[in-house]
Design an enzyme around this catalytic site. Structure first.
Site, short mmCIF file in Angstrom:
data_model
loop_
_atom_site.label_atom_id
_atom_site.label_comp_id
_atom_site.label_asym_id
_atom_site.label_seq_id
_atom_site.Cartn_x
_atom_site.Cartn_y
_atom_site.Cartn_z
N GLN A 125 -24.42 94.49 -25.80
CA GLN A 125 -25.37 95.51 -25.38
C GLN A 125 -26.44 95.71 -26.46
O GLN A 125 -26.14 96.23 -27.53
CB GLN A 125 -24.63 96.83 -25.15
N GLY A 126 -27.66 95.29 -26.16
CA GLY A 126 -28.74 95.44 -27.12
C GLY A 126 -29.59 96.65 -26.80
O GLY A 126 -30.71 96.54 -26.28
N SER A 128 -29.36 99.96 -29.09
CA SER A 128 -29.72 100.70 -30.31
C SER A 128 -30.63 99.87 -31.22
O SER A 128 -30.52 98.64 -31.28
CB SER A 128 -28.46 101.06 -31.09
N SER A 160 -22.43 95.23 -30.88
CA SER A 160 -21.06 94.71 -31.01
C SER A 160 -20.96 93.34 -30.33
O SER A 160 -21.45 93.16 -29.21
CB SER A 160 -20.06 95.65 -30.34
N GLU A 243 -20.10 104.29 -17.76
CA GLU A 243 -19.37 104.39 -19.02
C GLU A 243 -18.70 105.75 -19.15
O GLU A 243 -17.58 105.88 -19.60
CB GLU A 243 -20.36 104.18 -20.17
N GLU A 375 -21.72 114.77 -31.32
CA GLU A 375 -22.73 115.85 -31.30
C GLU A 375 -23.55 115.75 -30.00
O GLU A 375 -23.85 116.77 -29.37
CB GLU A 375 -23.66 115.76 -32.51
C1 LIG Z 1 -18.40 100.89 -33.14
C2 LIG Z 1 -19.77 101.01 -32.63
C3 LIG Z 1 -20.19 100.12 -31.68
C4 LIG Z 1 -21.48 100.17 -31.21
N1 LIG Z 1 -21.87 99.23 -30.33
C5 LIG Z 1 -23.12 99.24 -29.89
C6 LIG Z 1 -23.56 98.21 -29.03
O1 LIG Z 1 -22.81 97.30 -28.69
N2 LIG Z 1 -24.83 98.25 -28.61
C7 LIG Z 1 -25.69 99.23 -28.97
O2 LIG Z 1 -26.82 99.22 -28.51
N3 LIG Z 1 -25.32 100.22 -29.80
C8 LIG Z 1 -24.05 100.24 -30.27
N4 LIG Z 1 -23.65 101.21 -31.15
C9 LIG Z 1 -24.64 102.17 -31.61
C10 LIG Z 1 -24.40 103.59 -31.15
O3 LIG Z 1 -24.74 103.76 -29.82
C11 LIG Z 1 -25.24 104.47 -32.09
O4 LIG Z 1 -24.72 104.33 -33.39
C12 LIG Z 1 -25.22 105.91 -31.68
O5 LIG Z 1 -25.87 106.12 -30.47
C13 LIG Z 1 -25.82 106.80 -32.77
O6 LIG Z 1 -27.05 106.35 -33.20
P1 LIG Z 1 -27.37 106.17 -34.73
O7 LIG Z 1 -26.32 105.31 -35.30
O8 LIG Z 1 -28.76 105.74 -34.86
O9 LIG Z 1 -27.19 107.59 -35.37
P2 LIG Z 1 -28.25 108.77 -35.32
O10 LIG Z 1 -28.77 108.95 -33.95
O11 LIG Z 1 -29.23 108.59 -36.41
O12 LIG Z 1 -27.33 109.98 -35.66
C14 LIG Z 1 -26.95 110.33 -37.00
C15 LIG Z 1 -26.25 111.67 -36.94
O13 LIG Z 1 -27.15 112.64 -36.44
C16 LIG Z 1 -26.62 113.27 -35.32
N5 LIG Z 1 -27.66 113.58 -34.35
C17 LIG Z 1 -28.65 112.78 -33.89
N6 LIG Z 1 -29.38 113.42 -32.97
C18 LIG Z 1 -28.83 114.63 -32.83
C19 LIG Z 1 -29.12 115.75 -32.01
N7 LIG Z 1 -30.10 115.76 -31.11
N8 LIG Z 1 -28.31 116.82 -32.12
C20 LIG Z 1 -27.28 116.84 -33.00
N9 LIG Z 1 -26.98 115.83 -33.80
C21 LIG Z 1 -27.73 114.74 -33.69
C22 LIG Z 1 -25.63 112.27 -34.74
O14 LIG Z 1 -24.65 112.88 -33.94
C23 LIG Z 1 -25.06 111.65 -35.99
O15 LIG Z 1 -24.03 112.44 -36.50
C24 LIG Z 1 -22.37 101.17 -31.66
C25 LIG Z 1 -21.94 102.07 -32.61
C26 LIG Z 1 -20.66 101.99 -33.11
C27 LIG Z 1 -20.23 102.96 -34.16
#
Ligand SMILES: Cc1cc2nc3c(=O)[nH]c(=O)nc-3n(C[C@H](O)[C@H](O)[C@H](O)COP(=O)(O)OP(=O)(O)OC[C@H]3O[C@@H](n4cnc5c(N)ncnc54)[C@H](O)[C@@H]3O)c2cc1C
Lengths: 390, 342
Positions: A125-126, A128, A160, A243, A375
């Protein structure tokens, strides 16, 4: 109210139990990329051969077309036998497949769906990007239409299994002039195309199935777009609602087995006083009982959710509650596992090995981040279920 | 498999809610706070006429013959409205009388003319088929002719006259009355062994149902306040500190409700893991009700700290229910002693 299963459902459970016992993989899952691919696809092929591939998929697409109750039974039996979670095949079975079913063309479906079911293709899944995580719609990976192709430039992250995937559900920006939800396009990306550079990222758990993906003038035929150009947000949302529907049932159900395993482990493993088993320690015993109770309630919530879905037919924000409870609980159990392990916490283990509690602990952190952070789930519950102002 | 309330059950909840809102408004708790009894006798009898005490009692004993999930929904509703009085002890008391074949007593309790209070053993003692011994907390004993004394082995009805020296204690919950009594060998008038009817588990489930109802009412109270209270020019619910607190309350309430219904069905149908599910229900609901009570006070600010506001009444009721049918630590220990669930 009742918790009774019909005669047919009881028979079905026996059938599932027998088949799983006879056909489940017996070797430990390897931890190198090629090994994981072979293992997960092999298990998928076994399920296909046995007629159990894609239990949640409608029969018209070659799936099992099982009712929600049957799916629950399948997952319960699956978990009870300690079977591996659906990992490298998860996106194909639970994201890409269902999206293709609802939004793809006849040709796209005919080509891809059987490959997913038969264990011939891994999907990733591309979505993020470095600057688009929780705020997914702010994604910027550019796609320009050139003749009958999309030309992609940009970067995805946290993808992933990109390192072992054949295809990717790729969200790109085809128009940057409107609001952020407009101008996004959902395309099937063949991961072997020139210009794609996949770089694994090592996780705190030690796994390397997590990747960055760079796109340098990658040319994807327009025939690989799913839905229409610019309508990718709504296509992506159809995936997310699946999902949040039943895709996590397997995880929730598996947690019960994990807690029971931890309780068994605490009976054998020496506790903090170095003399008695860990379970003789009052604090540990109390916490074990608390997670046992909490997991029971997660199961009850899962049952209620299934009853609800059978009545209303739409996965509402209830899925966010389940995901939130699951993630918090997973971390609580993992932290308790670490305390039971005691000084053995210094030793790296894998969650795939028996009593790999140290590996499980580090893995558990991912559960409140991936698939939408806790969150964000709390925002959804507060705003969409409770009607609190934004 | 079905864990959603039927239309019939929804009607039942609505009827009970209507009655409680009109006849037992929460304000009544404050009005009666200095009265020896928390129970308004007229309202008690009217509630009994409506069937609040006999929902699960067999029809031959004047009950409605409904199953435990109906009773659990009713007890959640009673708690949501903070209905004062010994509903739990009287409901179970009528059941003990009925199972012992004492039709007149079952009827009298069911009609609301005979009250049954609750006696909880504190510390060492014994509860047996013939007599009981030890120091007991008496809950809502005022005006009660009998006290219900439950143990995991069986449940007794003991005449109030068997408790000669009752010392009233100030009750932390203004909606209940508390006393203490020590007895050496009080005679049991009715005994229902657990093998005949697992009353301890029924009581556990109904206490859990009450706690789940409290957790739910608290969620609603906080959420409504978060929408209405304006500070810095915006409703406080826009802030995640408040919004997420409400979301967590909603989740805790849902978890406790789901589990207590699951447990109700297991106890009703005598499933092998009935005890496991009942203890899990009590543990989860205790945490939810007390946690939501604490969070609700915080969400309400200074107002939440006042006697006039209802938040503390819910929290105090939660602490009361938490100590019925096993101390919280005991419930957890019992739960851990059970085999894996079915
Ligand atoms: C094991 C794993 C597998 C994954 N696999 C995939 C995948 O296959 N494909 C893919 O596309 N993505 C994947 N992801 C990405 C995942 O969807 C993102 O990590 C997730 O959506 C959070 O985005 P971020 O990492 O940019 O964190 P951020 O969005 O930067 O968040 C950082 C912190 O800020 C908080 N935050 C952000 N916005 C808000 C808000 N509005 N209110 C309160 N708190 C907030 C978050 O909760 C978090 O604690 C994966 C992530 C993990 C950990």
């Amino acid at each position: 109210m009742d918790l009774d299963f019909t005669d047919e459902q009881v028979e079905f459970r026996d059938e599932v139990r027998t088949w799983l016992a006879e056909n489940k993989p017996r070797e430990q899952r390897p931890d190198d990329a090629a090994g994981i691919r072979e293992y997960d696809l092999g298990w998928q092929r076994t399920q296909w051969d046995g007629g159990w591939a894609g239990i949640a998929w409608p029969t018209e697409y070659g799936g099992g077309g099982l009712s929600l109750t049957q799916q629950l039974i399948w997952y319960e039996e699956y978990a009870a036998q300690g079977l591996p979670g659906i990992d490298a095949t998860f996106v194909g079975l639970n994201h890409a497949g269902p999206t293709l079913m609802t939004r793809a063309s006849e040709e796209q479906r005919a080509f891809h769906l059987p490959r997913i079911l038969r264990g011939e293709a891994v999907w990733c899944q591309g979505f993020s990007e470095p600057d688009a995580g929780s705020d997914l719609a702010s994604l910027r990976t550019r796609a320009v239409i050139d003749g009958d192709e999309l030309v992609i430039n940009g970067q995805k992250i946290w993808t992933s299994f990109a390192n072992i995937a054949d295809y990717q559900e790729l969200l790109v920006r085809t128009d940057a002039t409107g609001s952020k939800h407009e101008g996004i396009t959902w395309a099937i990306c063949d991961m072997r195309l020139p210009g794609i550079d996949v770089r694994p990222i090592t996780t705190i758990e030690g796994g390397a199935e997590f990747c960055e993906v760079f796109y340098d003038d990658v040319r994807i035929p327009l025939s690989s777009v799913v839905g229409t150009i610019g309508d990718g947000w709504s296509v992506a949302m159809s995936t997310l609602s699946f999902e949040r529907g039943t895709a996590f049932t397997a995880n929730q159900v598996r947690l019960a087995k994990i807690v029971e395993d931890l309780i068994d482990f605490a009976r054998d493993h020496l506790g903090p006083d170095g003399r008695r088993p860990a379970i003789a320690d009052d604090q540990i015993a109390r916490r074990l009982a608390e997670v046992r109770a909490a997991v029971a309630s997660l199961r009850a919530m899962t049952y209620v959710g299934i009853c609800d879905a059978m009545r209303t037919d739409t996965p509402g924000p209830r899925g966010s509650m389940l995901k939130l409870v699951y993630a918090d609980l997973c971390k609580e159990i993992a932290a308790l596992g670490m305390d039971i392990v005691g000084a053995d916490a210094l030793r790296r283990t894998s969650r795939w090995e028996p009593n790999g509690w140290v590996g499980y602990y580090y893995y558990a952190f991912s559960q409140s981040i991936g698939g939408g952070t806790s969150e964000i789930q709390r925002n959804i519950i507060g705003e969409r279920m409770l009607g609190l102002p934004r | 498999m079905d864990l959603l309330p039927s239309q019939d059950q929804l009607d039942l909840i609505a009827a009970a809610s209507d009655f409680l809102e009109s006849r037992l408004p929460i304000e009544g708790i404050r009005q009666r706070a200095d009265d020896p009894s928390a129970v308004d006798p007229d309202a008690w009898r009217e509630g009994a006429e409506l069937g609040l005490l006999t929902l699960g009692l067999d029809e031959e004993y004047g009950g409605s013959g409904r199953l435990l999930d109906d009773e659990a929904l009713l007890f959640a509703t009673l708690a949501e409205h903070l209905a004062p009085g010994p509903y739990l002890a009287s409901t179970l008391g009528a059941r003990v009388a009925a199972q012992c074949g004492d039709l007149p007593l079952a009827t009298a309790i069911g009609e609301g003319s005979t009250l049954v209070g609750l006696a909880e053993l504190r510390g060492d003692g014994c509860i047996g088929p013939d007599s009981i011994k030890g120091t007991f907390d008496l809950i809502d004993h005022a005006g009660a002719a009998y006290l219900l004394v439950a143990s995991r082995q069986g449940t007794a009805l003991v005449r109030a006259t068997q408790f000669p020296d009752i010392g009233d204690l100030p009750s932390a919950d203004p909606g209940s009355r508390l006393a203490t009594a020590t007895v050496d060998a009080a005679t049991v008038s009715h005994w229902l062994p657990a093998e005949t009817d697992p009353l301890w588990l029924r009581g556990t489930v109904l206490a859990a149902a009450g706690l789940a109802g409290l957790a739910n009412a608290l969620t609603t109270m906080s959420t409504e306040h978060a929408k209405l209270r304006v500070q810095f020019g915006r409703p406080i619910g826009v802030h995640q500190a408040i919004k997420h607190a409400c979301a967590d309350m909603a989740v805790a309430a849902d978890a406790s409700r789901s589990q207590m219904l699951f447990a109700a069905v297991c106890v009703q149908s005598g499933r092998e893991d009935a005890a496991f599910q009942a203890y899990a229900a009590k543990a989860v609901a205790t945490k939810a009700a007390i946690g939501n009570g604490a969070a609700t006070i915080q969400v309400h600010g200074g107002m939440g700290y006042t006697y006039e506001h209802n938040a503390h009444l819910y929290l105090k009721r939660a602490h009361l229910l938490a100590h019925l049918f096993g101390e919280p630590a005991e419930v957890l220990a019992e739960l851990l002693d059970q085999g894996a669930p079915q």
